[in-house]
Motif scaffolding. Structure first.
Motif, PDB file in Angstrom:
ATOM      1  N   GLY A  82       2.457   1.682  -3.430  1.00 59.73           N
ATOM      2  CA  GLY A  82       1.488   2.211  -4.384  1.00 59.73           C
ATOM      3  C   GLY A  82       1.187   3.678  -4.135  1.00 59.73           C
ATOM      4  O   GLY A  82       1.053   4.466  -5.080  1.00 59.73           O
ATOM      5  N   LEU A  83       1.096   4.056  -2.862  1.00 63.96           N
ATOM      6  CA  LEU A  83       0.845   5.459  -2.523  1.00 63.96           C
ATOM      7  C   LEU A  83       1.990   6.354  -2.984  1.00 63.96           C
ATOM      8  O   LEU A  83       1.756   7.464  -3.483  1.00 63.96           O
ATOM      9  CB  LEU A  83       0.636   5.590  -1.009  1.00 63.96           C
ATOM     10  CG  LEU A  83       0.147   6.920  -0.489  1.00 63.96           C
ATOM     11  CD1 LEU A  83      -1.233   7.233  -1.045  1.00 63.96           C
ATOM     12  CD2 LEU A  83       0.121   6.904   1.026  1.00 63.96           C
ATOM     13  N   LEU A  84       3.210   5.890  -2.847  1.00 60.76           N
ATOM     14  CA  LEU A  84       4.357   6.673  -3.324  1.00 60.76           C
ATOM     15  C   LEU A  84       4.349   6.811  -4.844  1.00 60.76           C
ATOM     16  O   LEU A  84       4.673   7.884  -5.381  1.00 60.76           O
ATOM     17  CB  LEU A  84       5.664   6.037  -2.848  1.00 60.76           C
ATOM     18  CG  LEU A  84       5.971   6.181  -1.363  1.00 60.76           C
ATOM     19  CD1 LEU A  84       7.154   5.304  -0.974  1.00 60.76           C
ATOM     20  CD2 LEU A  84       6.242   7.629  -1.017  1.00 60.76           C
ATOM     21  N   ILE A  85       3.983   5.753  -5.537  1.00 58.41           N
ATOM     22  CA  ILE A  85       3.920   5.819  -7.001  1.00 58.41           C
ATOM     23  C   ILE A  85       2.827   6.803  -7.438  1.00 58.41           C
ATOM     24  O   ILE A  85       3.040   7.638  -8.324  1.00 58.41           O
ATOM     25  CB  ILE A  85       3.668   4.422  -7.604  1.00 58.41           C
ATOM     26  CG1 ILE A  85       4.829   3.473  -7.258  1.00 58.41           C
ATOM     27  CG2 ILE A  85       3.448   4.505  -9.113  1.00 58.41           C
ATOM     28  CD1 ILE A  85       6.162   3.877  -7.800  1.00 58.41           C
ATOM     29  N   VAL A  86       1.652   6.715  -6.799  1.00 52.61           N
ATOM     30  CA  VAL A  86       0.560   7.640  -7.121  1.00 52.61           C
ATOM     31  C   VAL A  86       0.979   9.071  -6.797  1.00 52.61           C
ATOM     32  O   VAL A  86       0.705  10.009  -7.564  1.00 52.61           O
ATOM     33  CB  VAL A  86      -0.728   7.247  -6.364  1.00 52.61           C
ATOM     34  CG1 VAL A  86      -1.781   8.338  -6.450  1.00 52.61           C
ATOM     35  CG2 VAL A  86      -1.272   5.938  -6.908  1.00 52.61           C
ATOM     36  N   GLY A  87       1.652   9.260  -5.664  1.00 54.54           N
ATOM     37  CA  GLY A  87       2.141  10.595  -5.298  1.00 54.54           C
ATOM     38  C   GLY A  87       3.135  11.128  -6.308  1.00 54.54           C
ATOM     39  O   GLY A  87       3.136  12.332  -6.617  1.00 54.54           O
ATOM     40  N   GLY A  94       0.812  -1.213   0.000  1.00 56.50           N
ATOM     41  CA  GLY A  94       0.000   0.000   0.000  1.00 56.50           C
ATOM     42  C   GLY A  94       0.844   1.260   0.000  1.00 56.50           C
ATOM     43  O   GLY A  94       0.578   2.213  -0.736  1.00 56.50           O
ATOM     44  N   LEU A  95       1.889   1.259   0.828  1.00 53.23           N
ATOM     45  CA  LEU A  95       2.781   2.417   0.881  1.00 53.23           C
ATOM     46  C   LEU A  95       3.520   2.595  -0.437  1.00 53.23           C
ATOM     47  O   LEU A  95       3.669   3.719  -0.934  1.00 53.23           O
ATOM     48  CB  LEU A  95       3.784   2.262   2.026  1.00 53.23           C
ATOM     49  CG  LEU A  95       4.766   3.398   2.226  1.00 53.23           C
ATOM     50  CD1 LEU A  95       4.016   4.696   2.535  1.00 53.23           C
ATOM     51  CD2 LEU A  95       5.738   3.077   3.332  1.00 53.23           C
TER      52      LEU A  95
END
Length: 100
Positions: free
Chosen positions: A59-64, A56-57
């Motif tokens: 993926g969140l970094l990639i989206v960010g 999850g983290l």
């Protein structure tokens, strides 16, 4: 467990003592097996939770990174997001499964 000779002597001193000792040993073995199973289940659940949180983290970094690329024209901020994600992934691969 006492030696069979000693177990017989226990039973002579206190009738039924040998059966009680065997029953206690069986209960202790069952309890030990049960605790090992619970410990293994808890460790599996802990590892699964860590994997989900890590994914999850990541993926969140990639989206960010993509969001910051769309918002700003500066490539440094998305690079920081992607660099953080890459470093986290590399560290996870280096440590492996047993690198706690």
């Amino acid at each position: 467990m006492p030696h069979p000779k000693h177990l017989r002597e226990y039973d002579e001193v206190l009738p039924g003592a040998a059966e009680r000792i065997l029953s206690m040993a069986e209960y202790n073995l069952e309890h030990s097996i049960s605790m090992d199973q619970k410990l293994a289940g808890a460790e599996i659940a802990d590892r699964k939770l860590g994997m989900w949180l890590g994914a999850g983290l990541f993926g969140l970094l990639i989206v960010g990174a993509f969001a910051s690329l769309l918002i700003t024209s500066n490539p440094v901020v998305p690079g920081l997001f992607l660099g953080t994600a890459a470093i986290g992934g590399v560290v996870a691969f280096i440590k492996g499964r047993n690198g706690r």
